[in-house]
Enzyme design. Structure first.
Site, PDB file in Angstrom:
ATOM      1  N   GLN A  96       0.849  -1.188   0.000  1.00 29.93           N
ATOM      2  CA  GLN A  96       0.000   0.000   0.000  1.00 29.93           C
ATOM      3  C   GLN A  96       0.890   1.246   0.000  1.00 29.93           C
ATOM      4  O   GLN A  96       1.671   1.470   0.931  1.00 29.93           O
ATOM      5  CB  GLN A  96      -0.923   0.040   1.219  1.00 29.93           C
ATOM      6  CG  GLN A  96      -1.941   1.179   1.111  1.00 29.93           C
ATOM      7  CD  GLN A  96      -2.758   1.372   2.362  1.00 29.93           C
ATOM      8  OE1 GLN A  96      -2.229   1.722   3.404  1.00 29.93           O
ATOM      9  NE2 GLN A  96      -4.069   1.145   2.263  1.00 29.93           N
ATOM     10  N   TYR A 183      -6.235  11.109   3.443  1.00 31.74           N
ATOM     11  CA  TYR A 183      -4.863  11.392   3.041  1.00 31.74           C
ATOM     12  C   TYR A 183      -4.826  12.097   1.674  1.00 31.74           C
ATOM     13  O   TYR A 183      -5.829  12.602   1.204  1.00 31.74           O
ATOM     14  CB  TYR A 183      -4.040  10.108   3.083  1.00 31.74           C
ATOM     15  CG  TYR A 183      -3.978   9.522   4.475  1.00 31.74           C
ATOM     16  CD1 TYR A 183      -3.474  10.267   5.543  1.00 31.74           C
ATOM     17  CD2 TYR A 183      -4.451   8.229   4.750  1.00 31.74           C
ATOM     18  CE1 TYR A 183      -3.429   9.742   6.831  1.00 31.74           C
ATOM     19  CE2 TYR A 183      -4.420   7.707   6.038  1.00 31.74           C
ATOM     20  CZ  TYR A 183      -3.909   8.469   7.074  1.00 31.74           C
ATOM     21  OH  TYR A 183      -3.887   7.966   8.358  1.00 31.74           O
ATOM     22  N   ARG A 231      -7.434   2.123  -2.821  1.00 33.38           N
ATOM     23  CA  ARG A 231      -8.346   2.074  -1.680  1.00 33.38           C
ATOM     24  C   ARG A 231      -9.046   3.416  -1.512  1.00 33.38           C
ATOM     25  O   ARG A 231      -8.420   4.465  -1.562  1.00 33.38           O
ATOM     26  CB  ARG A 231      -7.595   1.729  -0.398  1.00 33.38           C
ATOM     27  CG  ARG A 231      -8.542   1.358   0.753  1.00 33.38           C
ATOM     28  CD  ARG A 231      -7.803   1.063   2.040  1.00 33.38           C
ATOM     29  NE  ARG A 231      -8.462  -0.017   2.774  1.00 33.38           N
ATOM     30  CZ  ARG A 231      -8.411  -0.154   4.094  1.00 33.38           C
ATOM     31  NH1 ARG A 231      -7.745   0.695   4.849  1.00 33.38           N
ATOM     32  NH2 ARG A 231      -9.028  -1.172   4.685  1.00 33.38           N
ATOM     33  N   GLY A 329      -9.184  -6.658   8.952  1.00 30.95           N
ATOM     34  CA  GLY A 329      -8.062  -5.975   9.569  1.00 30.95           C
ATOM     35  C   GLY A 329      -7.784  -6.482  10.963  1.00 30.95           C
ATOM     36  O   GLY A 329      -6.974  -7.387  11.166  1.00 30.95           O
TER      37      GLY A 329
END
Length: 385
Positions: A96, A183, A231, A329
């Site tokens: 990622q 982000y 994502r 997760g």
């Protein structure tokens, strides 16, 4: 059960449809993945696909200390230990690629500079993990960002391309662009944050999508579209990401554009119930509707969903054809043998939240497989490590 059946993933034969979601663990004191990182991922390599923790593409892109990056030769070599270990265990792993944008602090930026972003707006209430006024690692309020110039945006795309090439050199099977969580990509996509007036401005919509799509195109040209995923966290409000009226239309248009580019997958994070410190984000009623529509818009690749999934719900979403792969997760933290637990109906072990971030082996690589007493294992680290 389709969740546990194999899946053809852009030429990779996944042995099941269980994905290990990216999980920040902050176990890299030198920002380099090491032997312990390799053990951690190899323990979980029975997942059909592993997506690594966010790996910063540059010093500028870092918002948290002790996360392994992918921009130096030492970091590439460090990650090679993990990819080799996962492949030896029969698994597949994507990196990622992460740039936090404004969710950073001057103490961890090159030469103490301001973080960069689409915007000059500070992320109110957000925290970075940097150095406080005494030089001690600590959570600190994010600094006021500097808006990137038009020319600098192209340079940022170049950083993602270089990081993708580094990831392939490090042995990763592909990359996931981190377009979620408030982000850098989301800072361009969200018109309540993006206050630009150039070709990357919030309006018209093609402008707000431009940086992300240019980056996807450039990364795909370098490593192949079949090795690229992304994502998103639609309707997410982490790190001062206000809601906006055309969010659904924004992500549906992205789905159509990404379908034309034939990337490997879109990975959607449902932030409903997400734990942030002592608070829990509310359920999002818009997410299921968007997921159904996006399934039709993005018809050329896989759709992955993460966020509060159970084995039962994941199985139903896959059986209904709504998604192709299900990402887990927190369950993978305490259950390195999660797939075997699903296969056999074994209960899941609880995770120790106090050891999620930072520290050593405890709470990282010492969770045992089902039926194994950790203290009886000769290789089990001592709890005080």
């Amino acid at each position: 059960m389709k969740l546990l059946q194999s899946y053809n993933f852009g030429g990779l034969r996944l042995r099941n449809r269980v994905v290990m979601a990216p999980l920040t663990r902050s176990r890299a004191p030198d920002d380099i993945a090491d032997e312990m990182t390799a053990i951690y991922y190899a323990q979980r390599a029975t997942a059909g696909l592993i997506i690594s923790e966010g790996t910063p593409i540059s010093r500028e892109g870092q918002g948290y200390l002790f996360n392994p990056g992918i921009y130096t030769p030492a970091q590439i070599a460090g990650w090679r230990k993990s990819t080799d270990a996962v492949h030896q265990a029969g698994g597949w792993i994507f990196a990622q690629l992460w740039h936090v944008g404004r969710v950073s602090h001057t103490s961890i930026q090159p030469n103490g500079a301001a973080p960069v972003s689409a915007s000059s707006k500070v992320a109110n209430g957000a925290l970075a993990f940097g150095y406080d006024e005494t030089g001690t690692p600590a959570f600190v309020p994010t600094s006021v960002p500097r808006q990137l110039s038009t020319a600098e945006v192209a340079g940022l795309t170049g950083d993602f391309v270089a990081a993708a090439a580094n990831a392939i050199e490090a042995g990763f099977d592909g990359v996931e662009l981190h377009g979620a969580g408030g982000y850098i990509f989301e800072q361009f996509l969200n018109p309540a944050v993006n206050d630009r007036s150039d070709k990357y401005s919030a309006a018209p919509m093609e402008n707000r999508l431009r940086f992300l799509l240019e980056t996807v195109d450039a990364v795909a040209a370098r490593i192949g579209a079949h090795r690229v995923g992304i994502r998103f966290s639609p309707f997410g409000n982490l790190f001062d990401m206000p809601a906006y009226s055309d969010a659904e239309q924004t992500y549906l248009e992205l789905g159509r554009e990404l379908a034309e580019r034939k990337i490997a997958y879109i990975h959607l994070m449902d932030q409903s119930g997400f734990k942030l410190g002592d608070s829990v984000l509310p359920a999002n009623t818009h997410f299921p509707r968007l997921l159904e529509k996006l399934r039709n818009a993005f018809h050329t690749g896989a759709i992955i969903v993460a966020g509060g999934l159970t084995q039962e719900r994941a199985s139903k979403l896959i059986s209904d054809g709504t998604i192709d792969l299900a990402a887990f997760g927190e369950p993978f933290i305490a259950n390195p043998d999660l797939v075997a637990r699903f296969e056999n109906g074994w209960p899941l072990a609880p995770a120790d939240r106090a050891t999620f971030y930072g520290g050593g082996a405890a709470g990282y690589i010492d969770y045992p497989a089902y039926g194994v007493d950790k203290k009886a294992r000769p290789d089990a680290p001592d709890e005080t490590d």
